[in-house]
Write a protein that holds these residues in place. Structure first.
Motif, PDB file in Angstrom:
ATOM      1  N   PRO A   7      66.930 -36.212 -32.591  1.00 49.57           N
ATOM      2  CA  PRO A   7      65.952 -36.734 -31.624  1.00 49.57           C
ATOM      3  C   PRO A   7      66.008 -35.963 -30.304  1.00 49.57           C
ATOM      4  CG  PRO A   7      67.837 -38.205 -31.787  1.00 49.57           C
ATOM      5  CD  PRO A   7      68.001 -37.182 -32.882  1.00 49.57           C
ATOM      6  N   LEU A   8      64.872 -35.911 -29.622  1.00 47.19           N
ATOM      7  CA  LEU A   8      64.798 -35.235 -28.338  1.00 47.19           C
ATOM      8  C   LEU A   8      65.503 -36.062 -27.266  1.00 47.19           C
ATOM      9  CD1 LEU A   8      61.067 -34.023 -28.358  1.00 47.19           C
ATOM     10  CD2 LEU A   8      63.113 -32.683 -28.843  1.00 47.19           C
ATOM     11  N   HIS A   9      66.130 -35.373 -26.325  1.00 44.17           N
ATOM     12  CA  HIS A   9      66.823 -36.031 -25.231  1.00 44.17           C
ATOM     13  C   HIS A   9      66.204 -35.596 -23.909  1.00 44.17           C
ATOM     14  CE1 HIS A   9      70.049 -37.557 -27.825  1.00 44.17           C
ATOM     15  NE2 HIS A   9      70.000 -36.379 -28.435  1.00 44.17           N
TER      16      HIS A   9
END
Length: 209
Positions: A7-9
C-alpha cells in the motif's frame, strides 16, 4: 501483482520537503514556458501577420536546435548532483560536462548562422518565409550562450542554488518583456521584420544571466 510494493504511504514531512525544495524548479519551468507566449502576444499586437509568421517559422527550428543542450544538461545532472558535496569532485564533473556542451554549442551556433537560409528554404520555402532566415541567423549568434546557460542552470540546481537562479530567471522575463516592447517596433520600422527585436532581446537576457 508479484511486483506489488504494498500500500502507498503518505508522509507530511516528505511532502513538505518536496514542495519546499521543488518550488524554485517549478518557478524556473514556468518562466521558461511563459516567455514564448509573451513573445507571441507582443508580436501579434505590434507587427503585421506576415512578420508573426516569419518569427514562428524560425522559432520552430530554434526549438529543435536547443534540444541537444537540454539532453546534455539532463545527462549531466545526476553526476553533478552526486558530487555536489565535494567541491573538487564537482569541478571535475563540471569540466567533463562542459566539454561536449561547448563543442556542441559552437557547432550549433556556427551552423545556424551559416545555413539558416537553407533550413528555412527546405522546410518552409524561400519565397514566402525568406525573412525567417534572417531571424534564425541572428538567433545562431546567441545560441552558444544559450547552451552555456543550460549547463549553468543545471549546475546551480545540483548545488542547491536553484532559488537564486529562479529569481534571476523571473527578472530576465520581466526585463525581456520591457526590451521587446522597445525593440520590436523599432526593428519593424527599420527592417520590416519585427521578429528580429525578439531575438535581439533574447541575446540581452542571456548576457544578464
Amino acid at each position: 501483482r508479484r511486483v506489488d510494493s504494498g500500500p502507498l504511504h503518505f508522509s507530511t514531512t516528505t511532502a513538505r520537503e518536496i514542495l519546499t525544495g521543488g518550488t524554485a524548479i517549478v518557478t524556473m519551468t514556468l518562466t521558461s514556458n511563459v516567455q514564448p507566449y509573451i513573445d507571441a502576444v507582443l508580436l501579434s499586437r505590434l507587427v503585421p501577420k506576415d512578420a508573426v509568421g516569419w518569427y514562428a517559422a524560425a522559432k520552430s527550428i530554434m526549438g529543435t536546435l536547443l534540444a541537444p543542450s537540454l539532453i546534455l544538461g539532463a545527462a549531466a545532472f545526476p553526476r553533478l548532483s552526486r558530487s555536489a558535496a565535494d567541491p573538487a569532485a564537482f569541478r571535475r564533473e563540471l569540466t567533463i560536462a562542459r566539454r561536449p556542451m561547448i563543442w556542441m554549442a559552437g557547432l550549433a551556433g556556427l551552423g545556424t548562422s551559416l545555413f539558416s537560409d537553407v533550413a528555412i528554404h527546405v522546410v518552409y520555402g524561400q519565397r514566402a518565409f525568406g525573412p525567417a532566415g534572417v531571424i534564425l541567423s541572428v538567433f545562431g549568434l546567441g545560441l552558444f550562450l544559450t547552451f552555456i546557460d543550460v549547463l549553468l542552470g543545471t549546475a546551480l540546481t545540483a548545488l542547491g542554488r536553484s532559488t537564486a537562479f529562479a529569481t534571476v530567471k523571473v527578472g530576465a522575463v520581466a526585463l525581456g518583456t520591457g526590451l521587446e516592447l522597445w525593440l520590436i517596433p523599432r526593428f519593424q520600422a527599420r527592417t520590416g521584420n519585427g521578429g528580429l527585436g525578439v531575438v535581439r532581446c533574447c541575446h540581452c537576457d542571456y548576457r544578464v544571466r
